[in-house]
Design a protein around this motif. Structure first.
Motif, mmCIF file in Angstrom:
data_model
loop_
_atom_site.group_PDB
_atom_site.id
_atom_site.type_symbol
_atom_site.label_atom_id
_atom_site.label_comp_id
_atom_site.label_asym_id
_atom_site.label_seq_id
_atom_site.Cartn_x
_atom_site.Cartn_y
_atom_site.Cartn_z
ATOM 1 N N MET A 1 0.851 -1.316 0.117
ATOM 2 C CA MET A 1 -0.186 0.124 0.235
ATOM 3 C C MET A 1 0.889 1.125 -0.072
ATOM 4 N N ALA A 2 1.981 1.197 -0.283
ATOM 5 C CA ALA A 2 3.041 2.448 -0.128
ATOM 6 C C ALA A 2 2.719 3.308 -1.451
ATOM 7 N N SER A 3 2.801 4.401 -1.221
ATOM 8 C CA SER A 3 2.779 5.514 -2.084
ATOM 9 C C SER A 3 3.759 5.358 -3.340
ATOM 10 N N PRO A 4 3.386 6.088 -4.515
ATOM 11 C CA PRO A 4 4.367 6.374 -5.404
ATOM 12 C C PRO A 4 5.704 6.785 -5.042
ATOM 13 N N ALA A 5 5.663 7.927 -4.106
ATOM 14 C CA ALA A 5 6.818 8.533 -3.650
ATOM 15 C C ALA A 5 7.760 7.552 -2.799
ATOM 16 N N PHE A 6 7.127 6.496 -2.128
ATOM 17 C CA PHE A 6 7.755 5.809 -1.199
ATOM 18 C C PHE A 6 8.462 4.601 -2.096
ATOM 19 N N GLU A 7 7.641 4.229 -3.139
ATOM 20 C CA GLU A 7 8.206 3.180 -4.065
ATOM 21 C C GLU A 7 9.598 3.859 -4.774
ATOM 22 N N GLU A 8 9.368 5.012 -5.021
ATOM 23 C CA GLU A 8 10.536 5.789 -5.690
ATOM 24 C C GLU A 8 11.858 5.639 -4.942
ATOM 25 N N ILE A 9 11.639 5.837 -3.422
ATOM 26 C CA ILE A 9 12.857 5.467 -2.483
ATOM 27 C C ILE A 9 13.204 4.199 -2.438
ATOM 28 N N VAL A 10 12.181 3.343 -2.488
ATOM 29 C CA VAL A 10 12.685 1.663 -2.522
ATOM 30 C C VAL A 10 13.534 1.497 -3.756
ATOM 31 N N GLU A 11 13.086 2.095 -4.753
ATOM 32 C CA GLU A 11 13.798 1.705 -6.203
ATOM 33 C C GLU A 11 15.098 2.454 -6.130
ATOM 34 N N GLY B 1 16.653 14.269 3.770
ATOM 35 C CA GLY B 1 16.100 15.438 4.584
ATOM 36 C C GLY B 1 16.609 16.567 4.355
ATOM 37 N N ARG B 2 17.586 16.800 3.721
ATOM 38 C CA ARG B 2 18.166 18.205 3.267
ATOM 39 C C ARG B 2 17.182 18.964 2.300
ATOM 40 N N ALA B 3 16.521 17.993 1.474
ATOM 41 C CA ALA B 3 15.705 18.336 0.306
ATOM 42 C C ALA B 3 14.304 18.962 1.155
ATOM 43 N N MET B 4 14.022 18.589 2.223
ATOM 44 C CA MET B 4 12.864 19.178 2.837
ATOM 45 C C MET B 4 12.973 20.619 3.027
ATOM 46 N N GLU B 5 11.806 21.092 3.140
ATOM 47 C CA GLU B 5 11.396 22.487 3.823
ATOM 48 C C GLU B 5 11.844 22.719 5.435
ATOM 49 N N GLY C 1 -10.088 15.137 4.288
ATOM 50 C CA GLY C 1 -9.983 13.591 4.682
ATOM 51 C C GLY C 1 -8.510 13.084 4.277
ATOM 52 N N ARG C 2 -7.715 14.101 3.883
ATOM 53 C CA ARG C 2 -6.324 13.566 3.602
ATOM 54 C C ARG C 2 -5.090 13.968 4.475
ATOM 55 N N PHE C 3 -4.200 13.175 4.954
ATOM 56 C CA PHE C 3 -3.261 13.101 5.831
ATOM 57 C C PHE C 3 -2.115 13.799 5.243
ATOM 58 N N HIS C 4 -1.331 14.904 6.034
ATOM 59 C CA HIS C 4 -0.324 15.255 5.373
ATOM 60 C C HIS C 4 0.399 15.796 6.765
ATOM 61 N N PHE C 5 1.687 15.676 6.720
ATOM 62 C CA PHE C 5 2.397 16.360 7.809
ATOM 63 C C PHE C 5 4.064 16.719 7.316
ATOM 64 N N ASP C 6 4.208 17.892 8.064
ATOM 65 C CA ASP C 6 5.669 18.407 7.871
ATOM 66 C C ASP C 6 6.408 18.008 9.102
ATOM 67 N N GLY C 7 7.805 17.963 9.075
ATOM 68 C CA GLY C 7 8.578 17.658 10.534
ATOM 69 C C GLY C 7 9.941 18.199 10.310
ATOM 70 N N ASP C 8 10.522 18.129 11.167
ATOM 71 C CA ASP C 8 12.050 18.873 11.328
ATOM 72 C C ASP C 8 12.519 17.914 12.611
ATOM 73 N N SER C 9 13.976 18.063 12.528
ATOM 74 C CA SER C 9 14.831 17.407 13.716
ATOM 75 C C SER C 9 16.109 18.356 13.570
ATOM 76 N N ASP C 10 16.841 18.250 14.608
ATOM 77 C CA ASP C 10 18.168 18.735 14.616
ATOM 78 C C ASP C 10 19.272 17.823 14.327
ATOM 79 N N LEU D 1 15.023 10.422 7.724
ATOM 80 C CA LEU D 1 13.690 9.563 8.245
ATOM 81 C C LEU D 1 12.401 9.987 8.178
ATOM 82 N N ILE D 2 12.272 11.375 8.626
ATOM 83 C CA ILE D 2 11.035 11.997 8.646
ATOM 84 C C ILE D 2 10.802 12.287 7.135
ATOM 85 N N ALA D 3 11.591 12.465 6.134
ATOM 86 C CA ALA D 3 11.176 12.691 4.710
ATOM 87 C C ALA D 3 10.760 11.305 4.131
ATOM 88 N N VAL D 4 11.303 10.182 4.759
ATOM 89 C CA VAL D 4 11.030 8.818 4.217
ATOM 90 C C VAL D 4 9.472 8.701 4.687
#
Length: 136
Positions: free
Chosen positions: A1-11, A30-34, A63-72, A79-82
């Protein structure tokens, strides 16, 4: 049930021969994330159970889930990006159905993360699932 974006990471991971290359790739994701705005780095968005500072800011719209995140920590940002690739844009009712452990195992991450990082990853997944469950 993985998204296309996650499948791209797998590839991408399939083409990377060793863990160091994969580790660098996770950091690059992670660097590519805002960055999360400082105004959202508050106790309500902080994830307990992580060795480093981690903030997740979920948003549920139409009804759609989305999150942003960050870490030091750079690897944790990765891992947040994944996790964003795994969960973002799913219907909120689909989020708890994702077997994050199995999906992340496809990347071989558990074998190479310290126990503290693995615990932090579990804490992030639990937060994502609990927020989605509250809105399902």
């Amino acid at each position: 049930m993985a998204s296309p974006a996650f499948e791209e990471i797998v590839e991408d991971f399939e083409f990377l021969d060793d863990w160091e290359d994969r580790y660098r790739h996770v950091i690059d994701l992670g660097r590519a994330m805002e960055p999360l705005p400082d105004a959202l780095k508050v106790p309500a968005t902080k994830v307990d159970g992580c060795a480093s500072q981690v903030w997740l800011h979920p948003v549920i719209e139409t009804g759609r889930f989305h999150f942003d995140g960050d870490s030091d920590a750079m690897i944790v940002r990765g891992l947040i990006a994944v996790l964003r690739a795994l969960y973002n844009d799913l219907e909120v009712v689909e989020v708890p159905q994702v077997d994050a452990r199995a999906e992340m195992a496809r990347l071989g991450l558990h074998e190479h993360l310290s126990s503290q990082r693995s615990n932090g990853l579990r804490a992030m997944i639990e937060r994502i699932r609990s927020v989605a469950a509250e809105h399902a």
